[in-house]
Design a protein around this motif. Structure first.
Motif, PDB file in Angstrom:
ATOM      1  N   ARG B 355       0.939  -1.070   0.036  1.00  0.00           N
ATOM      2  CA  ARG B 355      -0.126   0.032   0.022  1.00  0.00           C
ATOM      3  C   ARG B 355       0.872   1.269   0.059  1.00  0.00           C
ATOM      4  O   ARG B 355       0.737   2.391  -0.681  1.00  0.00           O
ATOM      5  N   GLU B 356       1.920   1.354   0.858  1.00  0.00           N
ATOM      6  CA  GLU B 356       2.749   2.380   0.721  1.00  0.00           C
ATOM      7  C   GLU B 356       3.313   2.694  -0.480  1.00  0.00           C
ATOM      8  O   GLU B 356       3.482   3.787  -0.976  1.00  0.00           O
ATOM      9  N   ILE B 357       3.767   1.523  -1.201  1.00  0.00           N
ATOM     10  CA  ILE B 357       4.185   1.670  -2.530  1.00  0.00           C
ATOM     11  C   ILE B 357       2.968   2.319  -3.483  1.00  0.00           C
ATOM     12  O   ILE B 357       3.531   3.419  -4.200  1.00  0.00           O
ATOM     13  N   GLY B 358       1.901   1.879  -3.409  1.00  0.00           N
ATOM     14  CA  GLY B 358       0.911   2.532  -4.314  1.00  0.00           C
ATOM     15  C   GLY B 358       0.605   3.983  -3.894  1.00  0.00           C
ATOM     16  O   GLY B 358       0.546   4.837  -4.765  1.00  0.00           O
ATOM     17  N   ILE B 359       0.947   4.240  -2.768  1.00  0.00           N
ATOM     18  CA  ILE B 359       0.587   5.747  -2.319  1.00  0.00           C
ATOM     19  C   ILE B 359       1.791   6.429  -2.915  1.00  0.00           C
ATOM     20  O   ILE B 359       1.478   7.529  -3.609  1.00  0.00           O
ATOM     21  N   ARG B 360       2.851   5.988  -2.713  1.00  0.00           N
ATOM     22  CA  ARG B 360       4.061   6.570  -3.210  1.00  0.00           C
ATOM     23  C   ARG B 360       4.087   6.944  -4.619  1.00  0.00           C
ATOM     24  O   ARG B 360       4.319   7.987  -5.216  1.00  0.00           O
ATOM     25  N   ARG B 361       3.392   5.976  -5.434  1.00  0.00           N
ATOM     26  CA  ARG B 361       3.456   6.004  -6.937  1.00  0.00           C
ATOM     27  C   ARG B 361       2.466   6.870  -7.351  1.00  0.00           C
ATOM     28  O   ARG B 361       2.573   7.758  -8.117  1.00  0.00           O
ATOM     29  N   ALA B 362       1.248   6.941  -6.749  1.00  0.00           N
ATOM     30  CA  ALA B 362       0.140   8.078  -6.813  1.00  0.00           C
ATOM     31  C   ALA B 362       0.771   9.440  -6.579  1.00  0.00           C
ATOM     32  O   ALA B 362       0.261  10.319  -7.329  1.00  0.00           O
ATOM     33  N   LEU B 363       1.601   9.615  -5.810  1.00  0.00           N
ATOM     34  CA  LEU B 363       1.918  10.837  -5.365  1.00  0.00           C
ATOM     35  C   LEU B 363       3.057  11.352  -6.166  1.00  0.00           C
ATOM     36  O   LEU B 363       3.713  12.438  -6.189  1.00  0.00           O
ATOM     37  N   GLY B 364       3.198  10.407  -7.344  1.00  0.00           N
ATOM     38  CA  GLY B 364       4.276  10.912  -8.590  1.00  0.00           C
ATOM     39  C   GLY B 364       5.667  10.100  -8.400  1.00  0.00           C
ATOM     40  O   GLY B 364       6.485  10.414  -9.202  1.00  0.00           O
ATOM     41  N   ALA B 365       5.793   8.977  -7.244  1.00  0.00           N
ATOM     42  CA  ALA B 365       6.910   8.275  -7.623  1.00  0.00           C
ATOM     43  C   ALA B 365       7.038   7.511  -8.721  1.00  0.00           C
ATOM     44  O   ALA B 365       6.271   6.853  -9.280  1.00  0.00           O
ATOM     45  N   LYS B 366       8.433   7.455  -9.540  1.00  0.00           N
ATOM     46  CA  LYS B 366       8.617   6.684 -10.650  1.00  0.00           C
ATOM     47  C   LYS B 366       8.930   5.196 -10.242  1.00  0.00           C
ATOM     48  O   LYS B 366       9.574   5.174  -8.940  1.00  0.00           O
ATOM     49  N   ARG B 367       9.125   4.398 -11.016  1.00  0.00           N
ATOM     50  CA  ARG B 367       9.526   3.007 -10.774  1.00  0.00           C
ATOM     51  C   ARG B 367      10.872   3.231 -10.127  1.00  0.00           C
ATOM     52  O   ARG B 367      11.263   2.527  -9.449  1.00  0.00           O
ATOM     53  N   ALA B 444       8.918  -2.269  -7.378  1.00  0.00           N
ATOM     54  CA  ALA B 444       8.679  -1.114  -8.687  1.00  0.00           C
ATOM     55  C   ALA B 444       7.747  -1.670  -9.420  1.00  0.00           C
ATOM     56  O   ALA B 444       6.927  -0.954 -10.184  1.00  0.00           O
ATOM     57  N   ARG B 445       7.652  -2.803  -9.905  1.00  0.00           N
ATOM     58  CA  ARG B 445       6.840  -3.492 -11.102  1.00  0.00           C
ATOM     59  C   ARG B 445       5.268  -3.445 -10.522  1.00  0.00           C
ATOM     60  O   ARG B 445       4.613  -3.763 -11.215  1.00  0.00           O
ATOM     61  N   LEU B 446       4.783  -3.568  -9.180  1.00  0.00           N
ATOM     62  CA  LEU B 446       3.630  -3.337  -8.919  1.00  0.00           C
ATOM     63  C   LEU B 446       2.793  -2.503  -9.585  1.00  0.00           C
ATOM     64  O   LEU B 446       3.203  -1.348  -9.629  1.00  0.00           O
ATOM     65  N   ASP B 447       1.591  -2.751  -9.978  1.00  0.00           N
ATOM     66  CA  ASP B 447       0.598  -2.099 -10.569  1.00  0.00           C
ATOM     67  C   ASP B 447       0.008  -1.054  -9.407  1.00  0.00           C
ATOM     68  O   ASP B 447      -0.333  -1.275  -8.427  1.00  0.00           O
ATOM     69  N   PRO B 448       0.117   0.331  -9.704  1.00  0.00           N
ATOM     70  CA  PRO B 448      -0.221   1.255  -8.532  1.00  0.00           C
ATOM     71  C   PRO B 448      -1.595   1.079  -8.137  1.00  0.00           C
ATOM     72  O   PRO B 448      -2.058   1.345  -6.865  1.00  0.00           O
ATOM     73  N   ILE B 449      -2.482   0.778  -8.930  1.00  0.00           N
ATOM     74  CA  ILE B 449      -3.859   0.520  -8.551  1.00  0.00           C
ATOM     75  C   ILE B 449      -4.192  -0.374  -7.837  1.00  0.00           C
ATOM     76  O   ILE B 449      -4.774  -0.363  -6.725  1.00  0.00           O
ATOM     77  N   GLU B 450      -3.446  -1.564  -8.077  1.00  0.00           N
ATOM     78  CA  GLU B 450      -3.573  -2.967  -7.364  1.00  0.00           C
ATOM     79  C   GLU B 450      -3.090  -2.465  -5.827  1.00  0.00           C
ATOM     80  O   GLU B 450      -3.488  -2.832  -4.931  1.00  0.00           O
ATOM     81  N   ALA B 451      -1.730  -1.685  -5.998  1.00  0.00           N
ATOM     82  CA  ALA B 451      -1.004  -1.668  -4.712  1.00  0.00           C
ATOM     83  C   ALA B 451      -1.858  -0.761  -3.780  1.00  0.00           C
ATOM     84  O   ALA B 451      -1.920  -0.929  -2.608  1.00  0.00           O
ATOM     85  N   LEU B 452      -2.510   0.394  -4.458  1.00  0.00           N
ATOM     86  CA  LEU B 452      -3.616   1.191  -3.566  1.00  0.00           C
ATOM     87  C   LEU B 452      -4.641   0.412  -3.036  1.00  0.00           C
ATOM     88  O   LEU B 452      -5.146   0.930  -1.854  1.00  0.00           O
TER      89      LEU B 452
END
Lengths: 237, 455
Positions: B355-367, B444-452
Motif C-alpha cells: 500500500r505504501e508503494i501504491g501511495i508513493r506511486r500515486a504521489l508521483g514516484a517513478k519506478r 517497483a513493478r507493482l501496479d499502482p492501482i492494485e497496490a493502492l
C-alpha cells in the motif's frame, strides 16, 4: 472557461481469462477549469475506472484523454508519474498517509518525487498548508495520533503542496461522520472557490450536492450530466 | 472555518536533479533509516548473518595471521642465515669396526673453504655444542655448553642482561671467561650475584662475565630446525674450548657412555642480502647450494646438513596464502547466506508495504524512485550490519587474547589486518546491492492501482 480535462471516445476493457469486461464504452466528457464535479453511479458503473484513468494511474484501452492540451492516454509509465507529480493532487477515502511520517513530512512527500530539494522554504510551505487546514498544533504528530477528519485534512494539504491543476478526490468523506464530512466538503468548496478544479467520486447524494456539476455514470456511459445551481451555499461565509 | 490558499507560500520551483545528487542520496538514506527504524528488531535480525559473517572474517583473519606471524617471525629472525650442522652418521657398517669414539662432522678445513665466499658472507659463527655439567660450590646443573664467538648473540637475537657476551678478545686470548643463560644463572646463583664468580666445567674453571636475558624458547617450526631453549646455556670462547677441552667429548647418556670427536658442531653463515627481495632470496639459495657442493667434495660421509631457513619462510608464506584464501571463501559463503536472509525479509517487506508503494506511486514516484528506496534500504542494512560486524570483530580481536591469557595462561596471538576490514565492509555493501535488487524490482513493478487497493 477552457476545458482542463477532455476525454474522447474513452474505452476501457479488462481481460479476465477468456472473458473481456467492457467497463467504459466510448465515454465523452469535458470538464472546465475551476469546476467542481461529482462523479456518481452505482458500483460497476465505471466511475472508479474513470477516476484511475483521470488520475493517470491507468491507461485506457482506446480513446484520448487530454489534460489541457496533452494526450496522456498513451504516455509511458515514467511520463504518467511525471504528470501525477506535477499536475495532480490526490485525496483518498482511506486518507493513505504514510504511518511512519509526521504531518509535515507527509505533506512534503509529493515534493520529494518532484525532485525538489527540501529546504526551509519548502518546509515553510508545508507548515503553512498544515496550518491552513487547521493542524497548526499537530505538525509533528503521526497519522495514528490523529482523528479521521484530521488525517483527511493532512491529505488535502498534501494534495495541494505541488500546486496541482486538478484535484482528484475518491470518496473523500467515505470514512467520516456527517459533521466531519461537512468540514471536509467545506474545505474542498473553499479550494474550488480559490480556483482549484476538483473531480470527486461519491455515492452519497448529499455530498454530491456540494459540487457544481454532477455526472452520473451507468454501465460505462454517461447517464446524466446536471449543473447543480440550486445548491445551497448559505453554509459558506 | 475559513481557509485561504493564497496565504500559502508558492510551490517550489521544480528542480531537475543531476545524475548524482548528494542531497537526494542523503535524504534517501535518511528515509531508509527511518523505515528500518520502524521495525528495529526485524531489521537487526535480518542483518544478523552479515554481522556474524563480518565479525568472523575479521577475528579469524586476525588470529590466523597472528599465529602465522609468530611462526614467520621465528623464521625471519634467522633472516639470511645458512645453518651448517654436523650430523652423527648412522653406524657405518662398511668399516666393520665400531670405535668407541665416533669422529665426524665439520672441520676447520670446511670453515676455511667457506671463507672463499668473501664479502658474500657477512658473519661466520662456528660453535661447538655438547651437554655438560656446570658446578658452583655444592650446586650442580646440567647445561648445554656452547663454545662460540662474539657474533653468536647477534645471530641468535640474544640479549645480555648483565655484564657482557663473549668477545673477540676472549677468543684471541683463550680466556676462561663464560656467560650464563638466565635459568642456569638462577639455579646456580639463587641469591648471589654470579658476575665475577667461577664455575667448574669439565674440570676447568670459568669466570662468569655476563648473564643473558630470558628468551622464549623457539618453537620447532618443523623440518630440520629443532626447538631450542637458550636459557640453560653456558657460553665459552670457541678457541678456549678447542684448547682446553679439545675435540673429543665423552657424553654420558642414560647410563651408557659414548664419545665423539667433532671439530665444529655447527656453523651459522649470514649472507649479505635482503631477504625481503627476490634477488636477495635467490642469492641466499645460491650460496646454500654452493656450500652443499663444497661439503659434498670435502666429506665422503653424510655427516653434515645444510639448512636454509628461507626455504621454510617461503613454505610458510605459501601456507599463509592458502589459509587466507580459505578464509575468504568461508567469508563469502557466510556473507552470501546473510544476503539471502536479507532478501527473504525484504521480499516479505515488499508485500507488507504494498500500500505504501501504491501511495508513493500515486504521489508521483517513478519506478526508479521505488527501486532506489528499497535498494537503499537493503544497502543501509547491510552496511550497518557490516560495520557492526567490524566493531564486534575488533572487540573479539582485542578482547579475547587477554581473557585467553588469563584463563589458560598461554598466548593467543592476534594480528589485525586492515584489508580484512575493508574487504568485509565492501562485500557487505555489494551483498546489499545484489540481494536488494530483486525485492526492489518486485516493489517497483507493482501496479499502482492494485497496490493502492491492497490492505
Amino acid at each position: 472557461m477552457p476545458a482542463i480535462v477532455r476525454v474522447v471516445d474513452l474505452y476501457k476493457d479488462y481481460f479476465m481469462g477468456d472473458v473481456t469486461v467492457h467497463v467504459l464504452k466510448g465515454l465523452n466528457l469535458s470538464f472546465d477549469e475551476g469546476d467542481f464535479i461529482a462523479l456518481m453511479g452505482p458500483s460497476g458503473s465505471g466511475k472508479s475506472t474513470l477516476m484511475n484513468i483521470l488520475g493517470c494511474l491507468d491507461r485506457p484501452t482506446a480513446g484520448s484523454y487530454y489534460l489541457r492540451d496533452d494526450d496522456v492516454a498513451q504516455m509511458t509509465d515514467d511520463e504518467l508519474s511525471e504528470v501525477r507529480s506535477t499536475y495532480l493532487g490526490f485525496i483518498f477515502q482511506a486518507y493513505n498517509l504514510l504511518p511512519q511520517y509526521t504531518v509535515v513530512e507527509n505533506i512534503e512527500l509529493p515534493l520529494v518525487y518532484q525532485g525538489a530539494i527540501l529546504t526551509e522554504e519548502t518546509k515553510a510551505r508545508c507548515v503553512a498548508l498544515a496550518e491552513m487546514v487547521g493542524l497548526a498544533e499537530r505538525l509533528d504528530h503521526r497519522p495514528k495520533q490523529l482523528s479521521g477528519g484530521q488525517q483527511q485534512r493532512v491529505a488535502i494539504a498534501r494534495a495541494l503542496v505541488n500546486d496541482p491543476q486538478l484535484i482528484l478526490a475518491d470518496e473523500p468523506t467515505g470514512n467520516l461522520d456527517s459533521r466531519t464530512s461537512d468540514e471536509i466538503m467545506m474545505m474542498l468548496t473553499e479550494l474550488n472557490r480559490a480556483g482549484k478544479t476538483i473531480i470527486m467520486v461519491t455515492h452519497e447524494n448529499d455530498i454530491a450536492e456540494w459540487a457544481r456539476r454532477v455526472v452520473r455514470l451507468r454501465d460505462g456511459q454517461v447517464e446524466s450530466d446536471v449543473r447543480n445551481d440550486a445548491r445551497t451555499v448559505v453554509a459558506l461565509p | 472555518m475559513s481557509i485561504n490558499i493564497r496565504d500559502v507560500p508558492p510551490a517550489p520551483v521544480k528542480a531537475t536533479p543531476g545524475f548524482l545528487d548528494l542531497s537526494r542520496l542523503n535524504r534517501s538514506v535518511l528515509l531508509a533509516v527511518r523505515s528500518l527504524w520502524l521495525h528495529k528488531l526485524r531489521a537487526s535480525l535480518s542483518v544478523l548473518g552479515i554481522v556474524i559473517g563480518t565479525s568472523a572474517v575479521i577475528s579469524l583473519m586476525a588470529f590466523g595471521k597472528g599465529s602465522m606471524a609468530d611462526a614467520l617471525n621465528d623464521i625471519k629472525k634467522q633472516g639470511t642465515n645458512i645453518i651448517v650442522r654436523s650430523v652423527k652418521p648412522s653406524d657405518d657398517s662398511s668399516t666393520g669396526s665400531r670405535s668407541f669414539v665416533v669422529s665426524y662432522g665439520l672441520t676447520f678445513r670446511d670453515l676455511e673453504r667457506f671463507e672463499t665466499f668473501g664479502d658474500t658472507i657477512g658473519r661466520t659463527v662456528p660453535m661447538r655444542v655438547f651437554p655438560s655439567e656446570v658446578r658452583y660450590l655444592e650446586r650442580m646443573q646440567n647445561a648445554r655448553l656452547v663454545a662460540t664467538t662474539n657474533d653468536y648473540a647477534a645471530v641468535n637475537h640474544l640479549q645480555v642482561a648483565r655484564g657482557r657476551f663473549i668477545t673477540s678478545e676472549d677468543n684471541r686470548n683463550l680466556t676462561n671467561n663464560c656467560v650464563l643463560g638466565a635459568t642456569l644463572a638462577d639455579r646456580l646463583f639463587p641469591t648471589e650475584d654470579p658476575i665475577g664468580q667461577s664455575v667448574l666445567v669439565r674440570g676447568h674453571r670459568f669466570r662468569i662475565v655476563g648473564v643473558m636475558d630470558n628468551r622464549m624458547p623457539t618453537g620447532g617450526t618443523g623440518g630440520s630446525s629443532a626447538a631450542e631453549d637458550y636459557n640453560l646455556d653456558i657460553y665459552i670462547p670457541f678457541s678456549t674450548c678447542r684448547a682446553r677441552i679439545g675435540e673429543t667429548v665423552i657424553v654420558r647418556a642414560s647410563g651408557s657412555r659414548s664419545g665423539e670427536k667433532v671439530a665444529i658442531s655447527q656453523v651459522v653463515l649470514t649472507v649479505n642480502a635482503d631477504f625481503e627481495t627476490r634477488e636477495g632470496r635467490e642469492r641466499v639459495k645460491a650460496v646454500g647450494e654452493s656450500i652443499k657442493n663444497i661439503l659434498k667434495e670435502e666429506h665422503y660421509k653424510d655427516d653434515w646438513a645444510v639448512t636454509v631457513p628461507l626455504d621454510r619462510l617461503e613454505e610458510a608464506e605459501r601456507q599463509q596464502q592458502r589459509f587466507t584464501s580459505l578464509l575468504v571463501l568461508i567469508a563469502s559463503i557466510s556473507l552470501i547466506v546473510g544476503g539471502i536472509g536479507i532478501m527473504n525479509i525484504m521480499l516479505a517487506t515488499v508485500t507488507e508495504r504494498t500500500r505504501e508503494i501504491g501511495i508513493r506511486r500515486a504521489l508521483g514516484a517513478k519506478r526508479r524512485d521505488i527501486i532506489t528506496q528499497f535498494l537503499v534500504e537493503a544497502v543501509v542494512q547491510t552496511t550497518v550490519g557490516g560495520l557492526a560486524g567490524v566493531i564486534i570483530g575488533l572487540g573479539i580481536v582485542f578482547g579475547i587474547p587477554p581473557l585467553w591469557n588469563l584463563i589458560t595462561g598461554s598466548m593467543l596471538p592476534a594480528l589485525l589486518s586492515y584489508w580484512s576490514i575493508l574487504l568485509s565492509v565492501g562485500v557487505s555493501i555489494v551483498v546489499g546491492v545484489m540481494f536488494g535488487l530483486y525485492p526492489a524490482w518486485q516493489a517497483a513493478r507493482l501496479d499502482p492501482i492494485e497496490a493502492l487497493r491492497h490492505d
